[in-house]
Design a protein around this motif. Structure first.
Motif, mmCIF file in Angstrom:
data_model
loop_
_atom_site.group_PDB
_atom_site.id
_atom_site.type_symbol
_atom_site.label_atom_id
_atom_site.label_comp_id
_atom_site.label_asym_id
_atom_site.label_seq_id
_atom_site.Cartn_x
_atom_site.Cartn_y
_atom_site.Cartn_z
ATOM 1 N N LEU A 69 0.990 -1.389 0.177
ATOM 2 C CA LEU A 69 0.058 -0.127 0.410
ATOM 3 C C LEU A 69 0.470 1.797 -0.067
ATOM 4 N N ASP A 70 2.025 1.005 0.187
ATOM 5 C CA ASP A 70 2.697 2.112 0.778
ATOM 6 C C ASP A 70 4.081 2.408 1.194
ATOM 7 N N CYS A 71 5.032 3.122 0.599
ATOM 8 C CA CYS A 71 6.515 3.153 0.891
ATOM 9 C C CYS A 71 7.561 3.937 1.490
ATOM 10 N N ALA A 72 7.636 3.520 2.615
ATOM 11 C CA ALA A 72 8.226 5.473 3.805
ATOM 12 C C ALA A 72 9.709 4.791 3.983
ATOM 13 N N GLY A 73 11.283 5.247 3.669
ATOM 14 C CA GLY A 73 12.829 4.928 3.784
ATOM 15 C C GLY A 73 12.620 3.005 3.946
ATOM 16 N N ASP A 74 11.959 2.606 4.544
ATOM 17 C CA ASP A 74 13.487 1.031 4.673
ATOM 18 C C ASP A 74 12.022 0.205 4.981
ATOM 19 N N TRP A 75 10.782 0.939 4.804
ATOM 20 C CA TRP A 75 9.822 0.423 5.022
ATOM 21 C C TRP A 75 8.389 0.540 4.588
ATOM 22 N N ALA A 76 7.752 -0.973 4.622
ATOM 23 C CA ALA A 76 6.568 -1.212 3.625
ATOM 24 C C ALA A 76 4.967 -1.227 4.163
ATOM 25 N N TRP A 77 4.171 -0.566 4.348
ATOM 26 C CA TRP A 77 2.871 -0.875 4.570
ATOM 27 C C TRP A 77 1.898 -2.142 3.856
ATOM 28 N N ILE A 78 1.899 -3.356 4.172
ATOM 29 C CA ILE A 78 1.223 -4.083 3.290
ATOM 30 C C ILE A 78 0.199 -4.448 4.097
ATOM 31 N N ALA A 79 -0.934 -4.892 3.808
ATOM 32 C CA ALA A 79 -1.981 -5.576 3.738
ATOM 33 C C ALA A 79 -2.138 -7.513 3.482
ATOM 34 N N CYS A 80 -2.992 -7.933 3.958
ATOM 35 C CA CYS A 80 -3.237 -8.961 3.345
ATOM 36 C C CYS A 80 -4.685 -9.442 2.810
ATOM 37 N N GLY A 81 -5.341 -7.957 2.184
ATOM 38 C CA GLY A 81 -6.347 -8.094 1.761
ATOM 39 C C GLY A 81 -6.704 -6.643 2.699
ATOM 40 N N PRO A 82 -8.282 -6.488 1.346
ATOM 41 C CA PRO A 82 -9.236 -5.279 2.601
ATOM 42 C C PRO A 82 -9.219 -5.774 3.152
ATOM 43 N N LYS A 83 -9.623 -6.771 4.110
ATOM 44 C CA LYS A 83 -9.673 -7.103 5.320
ATOM 45 C C LYS A 83 -9.219 -6.973 5.940
ATOM 46 N N GLY A 84 -7.494 -7.162 5.571
ATOM 47 C CA GLY A 84 -6.656 -6.842 6.996
ATOM 48 C C GLY A 84 -5.777 -8.368 6.530
ATOM 49 N N PRO A 85 -4.945 -8.873 7.975
ATOM 50 C CA PRO A 85 -4.697 -8.018 8.566
ATOM 51 C C PRO A 85 -3.601 -6.822 7.737
ATOM 52 N N SER A 86 -2.790 -6.032 8.850
ATOM 53 C CA SER A 86 -2.276 -4.736 8.079
ATOM 54 C C SER A 86 -0.548 -4.368 8.858
ATOM 55 N N GLY A 87 -0.247 -3.632 8.182
ATOM 56 C CA GLY A 87 0.665 -3.760 8.886
ATOM 57 C C GLY A 87 2.371 -3.354 8.383
ATOM 58 N N TYR A 88 3.582 -2.841 9.163
ATOM 59 C CA TYR A 88 4.850 -2.978 8.426
ATOM 60 C C TYR A 88 5.625 -3.669 8.987
ATOM 61 N N VAL A 89 6.336 -3.669 7.485
ATOM 62 C CA VAL A 89 7.556 -4.628 7.109
ATOM 63 C C VAL A 89 8.700 -4.008 7.197
ATOM 64 N N ARG A 90 9.759 -4.162 6.611
ATOM 65 C CA ARG A 90 10.769 -3.743 6.067
ATOM 66 C C ARG A 90 10.894 -4.088 4.754
ATOM 67 N N LEU A 91 10.935 -3.318 3.524
ATOM 68 C CA LEU A 91 11.156 -3.616 2.908
ATOM 69 C C LEU A 91 11.693 -4.834 1.727
ATOM 70 N N ASP A 92 13.363 -5.410 2.787
ATOM 71 C CA ASP A 92 13.984 -6.416 2.303
ATOM 72 C C ASP A 92 13.498 -7.341 3.117
ATOM 73 N N ALA A 93 12.159 -7.480 3.095
ATOM 74 C CA ALA A 93 11.542 -8.991 3.668
ATOM 75 C C ALA A 93 10.765 -8.836 2.944
ATOM 76 N N LEU A 94 10.708 -8.547 1.588
ATOM 77 C CA LEU A 94 9.307 -8.822 0.683
ATOM 78 C C LEU A 94 9.540 -9.706 -0.296
ATOM 79 N N ALA A 95 9.742 -10.519 -1.515
ATOM 80 C CA ALA A 95 10.232 -10.718 -2.340
ATOM 81 C C ALA A 95 10.067 -9.624 -3.526
ATOM 82 N N PRO A 96 12.018 -9.949 -4.258
ATOM 83 C CA PRO A 96 12.039 -8.620 -5.340
ATOM 84 C C PRO A 96 11.025 -9.019 -5.986
ATOM 85 N N ALA A 97 10.119 -7.659 -6.825
ATOM 86 C CA ALA A 97 9.211 -7.052 -7.742
ATOM 87 C C ALA A 97 9.722 -8.221 -8.698
ATOM 88 N N SER A 98 8.613 -8.367 -9.653
ATOM 89 C CA SER A 98 8.220 -8.991 -10.632
ATOM 90 C C SER A 98 8.316 -8.483 -11.832
#
Length: 117
Positions: A86-115
């Motif tokens: 949903l959003d990136c700021a600095g080293d952090w990403a705001w993510i969700a598991c869909g519109p009903k959540g859950p949601s929260g922040y993870v470090r960008l390097d915790a995500l797989a590389p974008a295809s």
């Protein structure tokens, strides 16, 4: 990055309709400044975002309730799980598991590389 085809702009006028209970942090993808587009008809935010589909990297991650390593932890998301960015700021990403959540922040390097698709 892939954008979910199932999310579209609201068909009705979005606006204040009376008192709405604010969900607990880490549940719905809703902040004061930004919300998942699927929540536009039920929650007022300054901006709405159509998320990008991504995946968690090779390790499970704990969703943080703030952009700090020492922040309270919400749900845990399994390695390789499909999430919505949903959003990136600095080293952090705001993510969700869909519109009903859950949601929260993870470090960008915790995500797989974008295809590139």
């Amino acid at each position: 990055m892939t954008v979910p085809a199932s999310y579209s702009l609201p068909e009705k006028t979005v606006g204040l309709k009376g008192r709405v209970e604010r969900p607990a942090p880490g549940t719905l993808p809703l902040r004061g400044d930004l919300a998942h587009i699927a929540l536009a008809e039920d929650f007022l935010a300054a901006h709405y975002v159509i998320p990008h589909v991504r995946q968690i990297g090779p390790q499970p991650v704990a969703l943080k309730l703030a952009m700090r390593d020492d922040a309270d932890t919400g749900a845990t998301v399994d390695a390789g799980a499909e999430i919505e960015l949903l959003d990136c700021a600095g080293d952090w990403a705001w993510i969700a598991c869909g519109p009903k959540g859950p949601s929260g922040y993870v470090r960008l390097d915790a995500l797989a590389p974008a295809s590139d698709a």
